[in-house]
Design an enzyme around this catalytic site. Sequence first.
Site, PDB file in Angstrom:
ATOM      1  N   HIS A  32      -3.409   7.474   4.612  1.00  0.00           N
ATOM      2  CA  HIS A  32      -3.712   6.210   3.951  1.00  0.00           C
ATOM      3  C   HIS A  32      -4.971   5.591   4.542  1.00  0.00           C
ATOM      4  O   HIS A  32      -5.122   5.500   5.760  1.00  0.00           O
ATOM      5  CB  HIS A  32      -2.523   5.260   4.127  1.00  0.00           C
ATOM      6  CG  HIS A  32      -2.793   3.852   3.698  1.00  0.00           C
ATOM      7  ND1 HIS A  32      -3.278   3.549   2.452  1.00  0.00           N
ATOM      8  CD2 HIS A  32      -2.644   2.678   4.347  1.00  0.00           C
ATOM      9  CE1 HIS A  32      -3.409   2.231   2.343  1.00  0.00           C
ATOM     10  NE2 HIS A  32      -3.046   1.680   3.476  1.00  0.00           N
ATOM     11  N   CYS A  47       0.805  -1.224   0.000  1.00  0.00           N
ATOM     12  CA  CYS A  47       0.000   0.000   0.000  1.00  0.00           C
ATOM     13  C   CYS A  47       0.835   1.271   0.000  1.00  0.00           C
ATOM     14  O   CYS A  47       0.323   2.356  -0.288  1.00  0.00           O
ATOM     15  CB  CYS A  47      -0.929   0.005   1.216  1.00  0.00           C
ATOM     16  SG  CYS A  47      -2.112  -1.364   1.232  1.00  0.00           S
ATOM     17  N   ASN A  59     -10.330   0.703   0.680  1.00  0.00           N
ATOM     18  CA  ASN A  59      -8.873   0.770   0.657  1.00  0.00           C
ATOM     19  C   ASN A  59      -8.415   0.345  -0.740  1.00  0.00           C
ATOM     20  O   ASN A  59      -8.444  -0.834  -1.076  1.00  0.00           O
ATOM     21  CB  ASN A  59      -8.289  -0.156   1.726  1.00  0.00           C
ATOM     22  CG  ASN A  59      -6.764  -0.131   1.748  1.00  0.00           C
ATOM     23  OD1 ASN A  59      -6.129   0.479   0.904  1.00  0.00           O
ATOM     24  ND2 ASN A  59      -6.169  -0.822   2.703  1.00  0.00           N
TER      25      ASN A  59
END
Length: 469
Positions: free
Chosen positions: A343, A168, A376
Amino acid sequence: MELLYLLYLIPTLYSCFLIWKMLEERRDRECYILNYQCYKPPNDRMLDTEFCGKLIKRCENLGPNEYRFLLKAIVSSGIGEQTYAPRNIFEGREGAPTLRDGIEEMEEFFSDAIGKLLAKSKVSPSEIDVLVVNISMLAAVPSLSSRIINRYKLRHDVKVYNLTGMGCSASLISMDIVKNIFKTQRNKLALLITSESLSPNWYTGNDRSMILANCLFRIGGCAVLLTNKRSLKDRAMLRLKCLVRTHHGAREEAYGCCIQREDDQGKLGFHLGKNLPKAATRAFVDNLRVMAPKILPVRELLRFLFVSLIKKVNKNNTPKSASTGATKSPLNFRTGVDHFCLHTGGKAVIDGIGLSLDLSEYDLEPARMTLHRFGNTSASSLWYVLSYMEAKKRLKKGDTVFMISFGAGFKCNSCLWEVMKDLGDPNVWDDCIDDYPPESLDNPFMRTYGWINEVEDPYTYENIPDFLK
């Protein structure tokens, strides 16, 4: 006398020339974002509550205990009903994906995001000097970067970097590559492509640590156009001020907390360990330790040193049993940062960063709303958060934006941007920004499937609804 004058003048002029040259070279090393374009899949890929129920029902390896766990995870995830999933899941083929599924998922993203970015930036593909692609969990031959070059007919001398396995946090790793290229090469245009391929990576087993990934990860992506050309400075949106990367891969606990592996039944999935929060916290603290002096004003750093000295003196005079640990950072990052781009790893991640940096709900709103609307989307999630800020017209000339991301490895990367002009492009939020933030982020799963908590004996299938049989 004239000779003496010349002896002084020549070194002075030469010194001035060297200083001018140094300043000129420094100006050519800047890293600007000209534009970016996030990817919004078609509406027929939305994972609403009804379809998620059907999807879960198709998994034969789940029993009542796993359903309860899934219900709890989904309800507390912060994800809404408008996130997107790959095409093969809607076709019922998530248990037997093909390489073609993953490639088609990426090609749809390339066609949409890159095409729109080049069009609105008025840049020809032939002008691209550098291409950086990060897709962590899909490797193909020829590479995904080669597919982009072939599709858009980039030049034969384009410099290409194709990253996999970076997780990520790959977006800022790619940004670091571009930044370093810009330090040594002048007048360049770089295209950064960041996404994740979920088609081959949907987990169909019953390991709870791997089921979580299905609850959080959704498809998405972003294409970013960057430059160090001074002639394009007036068109730039953002300027990179600093970037810090932290990697704890040498620590076994951190290395294994977030990893792709097979479960006991041989089913491939993405394991999220219980020690993930601890590993993330350590990486975050180490990253901030390096980043803080770069972005905070001197007065805040001096205040921190003074407060730390006082605490140290008090600690020496306090019995160990009476001391307590604090979770909040002693530094006030708002003194050097205007906006926080976090994030969207999950609700717990956003809450944890908010607590650590003592952020307000206003600061956390972009990340929370992005998680709710898009889920996400791995490495590209930062750009959806940035797009939310822009759509809400929060970003004004001179503001600073602090990006923070986490990823497998374990990594924590962060950077600081300066806003070059007032921004207001809604990007992928154009059709829904007025609906955010909603009055409530309650997830309808509990209302629809809460009856699973009424099943008393998880090891018998008597009187259990047909949904579970």
